[in-house]
Design an enzyme around this catalytic site. Structure first.
Site, PDB file in Angstrom:
ATOM      1  N   TRP A 114     128.645  13.170  48.214  1.00 56.73           N
ATOM      2  CA  TRP A 114     129.818  12.761  48.210  1.00 56.73           C
ATOM      3  C   TRP A 114     130.198  11.749  47.234  1.00 56.73           C
ATOM      4  O   TRP A 114     131.239  11.427  46.915  1.00 56.73           O
ATOM      5  CB  TRP A 114     130.112  12.317  49.888  1.00 56.73           C
ATOM      6  CG  TRP A 114     131.348  11.751  50.230  1.00 56.73           C
ATOM      7  CD1 TRP A 114     132.351  12.720  50.680  1.00 56.73           C
ATOM      8  CD2 TRP A 114     132.079  10.613  49.672  1.00 56.73           C
ATOM      9  NE1 TRP A 114     133.471  11.725  50.955  1.00 56.73           N
ATOM     10  CE2 TRP A 114     133.354  10.552  50.459  1.00 56.73           C
ATOM     11  CE3 TRP A 114     131.739   9.422  49.483  1.00 56.73           C
ATOM     12  CZ2 TRP A 114     134.340   9.501  50.271  1.00 56.73           C
ATOM     13  CZ3 TRP A 114     132.531   8.376  49.246  1.00 56.73           C
ATOM     14  CH2 TRP A 114     134.028   8.493  49.848  1.00 56.73           C
ATOM     15  N   HIS A 174     126.503   6.306  50.111  1.00 52.01           N
ATOM     16  CA  HIS A 174     125.497   5.822  51.218  1.00 52.01           C
ATOM     17  C   HIS A 174     126.390   5.015  52.148  1.00 52.01           C
ATOM     18  O   HIS A 174     126.335   4.905  53.310  1.00 52.01           O
ATOM     19  CB  HIS A 174     124.341   5.376  50.999  1.00 52.01           C
ATOM     20  CG  HIS A 174     123.152   6.562  50.258  1.00 52.01           C
ATOM     21  ND1 HIS A 174     122.853   7.660  50.967  1.00 52.01           N
ATOM     22  CD2 HIS A 174     122.785   6.466  49.013  1.00 52.01           C
ATOM     23  CE1 HIS A 174     122.019   8.333  50.230  1.00 52.01           C
ATOM     24  NE2 HIS A 174     122.148   7.660  49.068  1.00 52.01           N
ATOM     25  N   GLU A 198     120.739  23.162  70.857  1.00 53.86           N
ATOM     26  CA  GLU A 198     121.649  24.104  70.172  1.00 53.86           C
ATOM     27  C   GLU A 198     121.851  23.275  68.789  1.00 53.86           C
ATOM     28  O   GLU A 198     122.255  22.146  68.773  1.00 53.86           O
ATOM     29  CB  GLU A 198     122.821  24.086  70.957  1.00 53.86           C
ATOM     30  CG  GLU A 198     122.648  24.525  72.472  1.00 53.86           C
ATOM     31  CD  GLU A 198     122.081  25.977  72.504  1.00 53.86           C
ATOM     32  OE1 GLU A 198     122.627  26.724  71.663  1.00 53.86           O
ATOM     33  OE2 GLU A 198     121.594  26.247  73.458  1.00 53.86           O
ATOM     34  N   ARG A 220     112.644   9.677  46.018  1.00 50.17           N
ATOM     35  CA  ARG A 220     114.101   9.351  45.398  1.00 50.17           C
ATOM     36  C   ARG A 220     113.786   8.181  44.358  1.00 50.17           C
ATOM     37  O   ARG A 220     112.813   7.152  44.431  1.00 50.17           O
ATOM     38  CB  ARG A 220     114.909   9.142  46.282  1.00 50.17           C
ATOM     39  CG  ARG A 220     115.502  10.384  47.348  1.00 50.17           C
ATOM     40  CD  ARG A 220     116.488  10.214  48.166  1.00 50.17           C
ATOM     41  NE  ARG A 220     116.801  11.311  48.938  1.00 50.17           N
ATOM     42  CZ  ARG A 220     117.843  11.274  49.691  1.00 50.17           C
ATOM     43  NH1 ARG A 220     118.817  10.381  49.776  1.00 50.17           N
ATOM     44  NH2 ARG A 220     118.145  12.543  50.316  1.00 50.17           N
ATOM     45  N   ASP A 273     123.400  14.513  56.059  1.00 51.24           N
ATOM     46  CA  ASP A 273     123.344  15.124  54.618  1.00 51.24           C
ATOM     47  C   ASP A 273     124.458  15.305  53.953  1.00 51.24           C
ATOM     48  O   ASP A 273     125.664  15.356  54.440  1.00 51.24           O
ATOM     49  CB  ASP A 273     122.719  16.762  54.533  1.00 51.24           C
ATOM     50  CG  ASP A 273     122.088  17.019  53.492  1.00 51.24           C
ATOM     51  OD1 ASP A 273     121.962  16.143  52.616  1.00 51.24           O
ATOM     52  OD2 ASP A 273     121.865  18.228  53.293  1.00 51.24           O
ATOM     53  N   ARG A 290     123.713  19.213  61.682  1.00 52.92           N
ATOM     54  CA  ARG A 290     123.409  18.849  60.337  1.00 52.92           C
ATOM     55  C   ARG A 290     124.653  19.051  59.251  1.00 52.92           C
ATOM     56  O   ARG A 290     125.036  20.269  59.412  1.00 52.92           O
ATOM     57  CB  ARG A 290     122.227  19.551  59.752  1.00 52.92           C
ATOM     58  CG  ARG A 290     122.114  19.329  58.485  1.00 52.92           C
ATOM     59  CD  ARG A 290     120.674  19.759  57.797  1.00 52.92           C
ATOM     60  NE  ARG A 290     120.338  19.374  56.324  1.00 52.92           N
ATOM     61  CZ  ARG A 290     119.290  19.217  56.010  1.00 52.92           C
ATOM     62  NH1 ARG A 290     118.364  19.482  56.492  1.00 52.92           N
ATOM     63  NH2 ARG A 290     119.265  18.830  54.641  1.00 52.92           N
ATOM     64  N   GLY A 344     124.954  11.421  49.127  1.00 52.15           N
ATOM     65  CA  GLY A 344     124.721  11.257  47.549  1.00 52.15           C
ATOM     66  C   GLY A 344     125.679  12.112  47.040  1.00 52.15           C
ATOM     67  O   GLY A 344     126.215  11.677  45.883  1.00 52.15           O
ATOM     68  N   ASN A 368     111.544  10.981  51.715  1.00 57.69           N
ATOM     69  CA  ASN A 368     112.719  10.402  50.746  1.00 57.69           C
ATOM     70  C   ASN A 368     112.055   9.312  49.793  1.00 57.69           C
ATOM     71  O   ASN A 368     112.973   8.773  48.974  1.00 57.69           O
ATOM     72  CB  ASN A 368     113.558   9.599  51.457  1.00 57.69           C
ATOM     73  CG  ASN A 368     114.741  10.674  52.408  1.00 57.69           C
ATOM     74  OD1 ASN A 368     115.258  10.523  53.330  1.00 57.69           O
ATOM     75  ND2 ASN A 368     114.710  11.784  51.606  1.00 57.69           N
ATOM     76  N   TRP A 369     110.712   8.802  49.901  1.00 54.27           N
ATOM     77  CA  TRP A 369     110.293   7.860  48.800  1.00 54.27           C
ATOM     78  C   TRP A 369     110.282   8.617  47.576  1.00 54.27           C
ATOM     79  O   TRP A 369     109.861   7.821  46.503  1.00 54.27           O
ATOM     80  CB  TRP A 369     108.786   7.729  49.506  1.00 54.27           C
ATOM     81  CG  TRP A 369     108.663   6.860  50.775  1.00 54.27           C
ATOM     82  CD1 TRP A 369     108.311   7.178  52.059  1.00 54.27           C
ATOM     83  CD2 TRP A 369     109.156   5.334  50.884  1.00 54.27           C
ATOM     84  NE1 TRP A 369     108.509   6.387  52.924  1.00 54.27           N
ATOM     85  CE2 TRP A 369     108.915   5.016  52.310  1.00 54.27           C
ATOM     86  CE3 TRP A 369     109.559   4.326  49.999  1.00 54.27           C
ATOM     87  CZ2 TRP A 369     108.931   3.738  52.940  1.00 54.27           C
ATOM     88  CZ3 TRP A 369     109.960   3.123  50.392  1.00 54.27           C
ATOM     89  CH2 TRP A 369     109.823   2.862  51.806  1.00 54.27           C
TER      90      TRP A 369
END
Length: 226
Positions: A17, A29, A191, A63, A12, A172, A15, A60-61
């Site tokens: 960044w 990306h 974990e 987007r 994650d 994540r 975008g 994500n489609w």
């Protein structure tokens, strides 16, 4: 020290960044792909057997099409330029998800899986057009169709991850604390580490710190440690 066979990543922050550093989600990306390559190299040194990267979810489609097109362009280029490197370095690639892409991309994905299927130094799962609820639903449908008794043992045989050990760790990045429909079945005893850094800023040193922390965790799996 806890055995570490499988690490899963929700990558994650690409975008965000990109907007912050390059004023472009797409360039985020692209930078994130470099982080993937570094994590793979580091994991080989650490002798981690399995990595799973959540690259594109079934949600994500939603987007913008321009961003989706760029993501798939990056993926196609990666498959074209890195497949020989994967073969040389004994890396196996498996796709998790529903292959409902263009004819060209489906062909590249199938080719990559076929050419690397016997490799065994490290096994890379790429979750693309992946949604855990769809995966579990499809597994139940398959059991019903074959008239096989529905239980956890049998259901696991029809998941995308059949034959693959469940992740020991989920990481994540991006300072978001949720699973986002990712490996809901497989992560039941993993974990979980939520990292504030955006994915392109996540380094192997950050990964190593998490591994050290993981090794100090008592994993009881529901029992009581004396």
């Amino acid at each position: 020290m806890n055995p570490l066979k499988h690490v899963a990543f929700i990558m994650d922050g690409n975008g965000r960044w990109g907007l912050k550093n390059k004023n472009s989600r797409n360039l985020g990306h692209k930078q994130g792909l470099k982080t993937v390559e570094e994590i793979i190299k580091f994991s080989i040194k650490k002798k981690i057997n399995y990595l799973t990267f959540f690259a594109f979810s079934s949600e994500n489609w939603k987007r913008p099409k321009t961003e989706i097109d760029y993501l798939f362009k990056l993926l196609k280029n990666f498959l074209k330029t890195k497949i020989n490197e994967f073969i040389k370095n004994d890396i196996k690639l498996k796709i998790l998800g529903e292959k409902k892409f263009s004819k060209e991309l489906n062909s590249l994905l199938n080719r990559a899986e076929k050419k690397t299927k016997n490799n065994c130094k490290i096994h890379i799962n790429l979750a693309i057009n992946y949604g855990s609820k769809i995966e579990i639903t499809n597994a139940i449908k398959a059991l019903n169709k074959k008239k096989i008794k529905i239980n956890p043992h049998n259901l696991e045989k029809f998941l995308y991850t059949k034959g693959i050990p469940d992740p020991d760790i989920l990481i994540r990045t991006g300072n978001t604390k949720r699973l986002s429909n990712f490996l809901l079945w497989q992560l039941s005893y993993s974990e979980i580490f939520f990292e504030k850094k955006l994915w392109p800023d996540f380094k192997t040193t950050d990964f190593n710190k998490i591994i050290v922390e993981y090794n100090n965790i008592k994993r009881n799996y529901g029992s009581i440690t004396k």
